[in-house]
Write a protein that holds these residues in place. Sequence first.
Motif, PDB file in Angstrom:
ATOM      1  N   CYS A 119       0.869  -1.177   0.000  1.00  0.00           N
ATOM      2  CA  CYS A 119       0.000   0.000   0.000  1.00  0.00           C
ATOM      3  C   CYS A 119       0.906   1.228   0.000  1.00  0.00           C
ATOM      4  CB  CYS A 119      -0.920   0.011   1.224  1.00  0.00           C
ATOM      5  SG  CYS A 119      -2.185  -1.270   1.226  1.00  0.00           S
ATOM      6  N   TRP A 149      -1.119   6.790   1.708  1.00  0.00           N
ATOM      7  CA  TRP A 149      -1.739   6.945   3.028  1.00  0.00           C
ATOM      8  C   TRP A 149      -2.560   8.226   3.034  1.00  0.00           C
ATOM      9  CZ3 TRP A 149      -2.112  10.236   7.197  1.00  0.00           C
ATOM     10  CH2 TRP A 149      -2.637   9.674   8.361  1.00  0.00           C
ATOM     11  N   CYS A 200      -4.921   3.130   0.322  1.00  0.00           N
ATOM     12  CA  CYS A 200      -3.954   2.063   0.095  1.00  0.00           C
ATOM     13  C   CYS A 200      -3.299   2.191  -1.278  1.00  0.00           C
ATOM     14  CB  CYS A 200      -4.640   0.703   0.229  1.00  0.00           C
ATOM     15  SG  CYS A 200      -3.558  -0.711  -0.109  1.00  0.00           S
ATOM     16  N   VAL A 209      -1.206  -7.155   0.378  1.00  0.00           N
ATOM     17  CA  VAL A 209      -2.107  -6.028   0.627  1.00  0.00           C
ATOM     18  C   VAL A 209      -2.935  -6.271   1.889  1.00  0.00           C
ATOM     19  CG1 VAL A 209      -4.029  -4.683  -0.292  1.00  0.00           C
ATOM     20  CG2 VAL A 209      -2.191  -5.413  -1.812  1.00  0.00           C
ATOM     21  N   LEU A 249      -2.866  -4.027   5.289  1.00  0.00           N
ATOM     22  CA  LEU A 249      -4.077  -3.379   5.788  1.00  0.00           C
ATOM     23  C   LEU A 249      -4.389  -3.796   7.223  1.00  0.00           C
ATOM     24  CD1 LEU A 249      -6.411  -3.510   2.660  1.00  0.00           C
ATOM     25  CD2 LEU A 249      -5.303  -1.501   3.652  1.00  0.00           C
TER      26      LEU A 249
END
Length: 244
Positions: free
Chosen positions: A102, A105, A108, A121, A125
């Motif tokens: 990601c 910010w 992502c 991913v 997360l």
Amino acid sequence: RALPPVLTTPASLIAAQMTVGAFPVWLKLAPWTVTAHLITGNLFASTTFLLALAFRAEKGIRESQPTVSNRRRLWITVIGGLLLIQLGLGGLVSSQYAGMACPEWPTCNGGVWFPAWEGGVGIHLFHRITAYALVACLGVAAFGCRRDGRLRGATALAFALGLLPGAIGVASVLNGIPTELTGLHTGLAAALVLTWALPRASAASAAPAAGETPAAAAAASRSPRRRRHRPRRLRPRLRQAALR
């Protein structure tokens, strides 16, 4: 000569750390070996720190032993569990090379907050969401202990150390995961683990709050309730006879 019980846990953890430390070399940096090495090292550091605090308390340096409520003990335990989960997720992010899964910010990738929940991913997360939850719990604990002289300093410092690794992690992602920021992020996380050992030790050494011990609760449940004595009212005729 056998080790005392208080030294068994640190000795077992250092033995496990030495064993787990060889697995990343033997298994060519398998993800689970890197994560296990990180968690075991932090557990050994925090356990050794708790042991030092226990020895210091036995020498009489800490004379006062105030009470700690069960609610605060629960908060300390929950935050400790979240911190352990966050360490594991951080190890997986590193070992799975998911730091740049990601690259944005607060979103992502491509302006999407949650593009997927699998692979690198998903790990990234989950690491972010757990960090948000951990910082929120640290903030609630710091606010709740603001008037507690024994827990106020440690919880406030832990909240600050919870914010700093998050800020460094964001800066690291936005700058392409430089080595300097990654090392600082890991070091601050280890400092947070050691800092949270302080309220954990305080809660372990302090007595439960009044009325919250199991014996007090059992005694309260067994004690019969006293009924208030209400004088009987005289009938009107008897009252008049008494007045005569």
